[in-house]
Design a protein around this motif. Structure first.
Motif: not given
Length: 280
Positions: A64-65, A235-237, A246-251
């Motif tokens: 995600a990073w 970036a995850f959408t 990855l959306l949850n990891a990025g959040a």
């Protein structure tokens, strides 16, 4: 026996408050735990509910990073925060001091206008801001976000600081004037030391609002690398799907700095609230 009775009565009085605090804590912690469990699930899956994966995928945070280019956005967010928070705190502090302590002419009118702007919907200024920053040639740059955020923070910031200055006993200012201290000296030697909790808590609130700014950054800045950290969620959408893992990891990565800053400054925030409650 009387001591036990008194202790039981104290617990009964505090029980409703303790229940509310526990409910509020669960209301805040459970979503974070749900996000953490979803962030550790295999990529491409659709996790639901609160269930810890048997094989946590810790590399999801690294992916995600890299995918969201968070290193660049971290630098951009830091630059925007440093451009907004110190300037907004300084201007609002001086404006509140002039209104509450110096009692400048038309200060109450100016303060009333600022308070009235708090009732305006946030979204109503987006189109005018877009046209104005475009006319100034700042559209697409980080100044297009820094300057509007300074102005948009003013109403609440002046309201916050004025509440503090109004609670300071007037005798302190009068005593400083008798000793020969002018307005500037009284500000720096008397009012600012007393205002540290209020300033720290205001800086914390401004930091949180600036760091989590998403809509204005999306509208006023075209380059994704010049937006705030919250812009990394885009970036995850994609057009057809969203990688929920990855959306949850990025959040969680985006939330981490705000949580750390709040934990570092929470004592100042609580002190400012208690100071206001004691002084009325």
């Amino acid at each position: 026996m009387p001591e036990r009775t008194q202790t039981a009565q104290t617990l009964r009085r505090r029980a409703p408050g303790l229940v509310l605090i526990a409910a509020a804590a669960l209301y805040s912690v459970v979503p974070l735990l749900s996000m953490a469990s979803a962030a550790l699930a295999p990529q491409g899956t659709f996790p639901s509910g609160l269930s810890w994966p048997s094989d946590p995928h810790w590399h999801n945070f690294v992916d995600a990073w890299n995918i969201a280019n968070i290193t660049t956005l971290l630098q951009s967010s830091t630059l925007i925060v440093l451009g907004v928070v110190p300037v907004a705190v300084l201007i609002s502090m001086m404006a509140a001091y002039a209104i509450a302590v110096l009692e400048i002419p038309l200060g109450r009118v100016f303060y009333l206008v600022l308070v009235m702007t708090l009732t305006l919907p946030y979204e109503i200024v987006i189109v005018p801001l877009y046209e104005q920053t475009k006319a100034m040639g700042l559209l697409g740059t980080q100044w297009a976000l820094i300057l509007p955020l300074i102005g948009m923070n003013m109403p609440f910031a002046v309201f916050w600081m004025r509440a503090h200055f109004a609670s300071v006993p007037r005798e302190l200012t009068e005593a400083a004037g008798i000793d020969g201290a002018g307005p500037w000296r009284a500000l720096f030697h008397i009012h600012l030391p007393l205002a540290r909790p209020a300033i720290a808590s205001l800086a914390l609130l401004m930091f949180l609002s600036t760091w989590n700014q998403f809509l204005l950054a999306l509208v006023l800045i075209d380059d994704p690398n010049k937006r705030t950290m919250a812009g990394a969620l885009q970036a995850f959408t994609t057009k057809y799907s969203t990688d929920q893992v990855l959306l949850n990891a990025g959040a969680l990565l985006i939330m981490a700095p705000t949580i750390l800053v709040f934990l570092f400054l929470q004592r100042h925030f609580v002190k400012a609230l208690l100071q206001g409650s004691v002084k009325g």
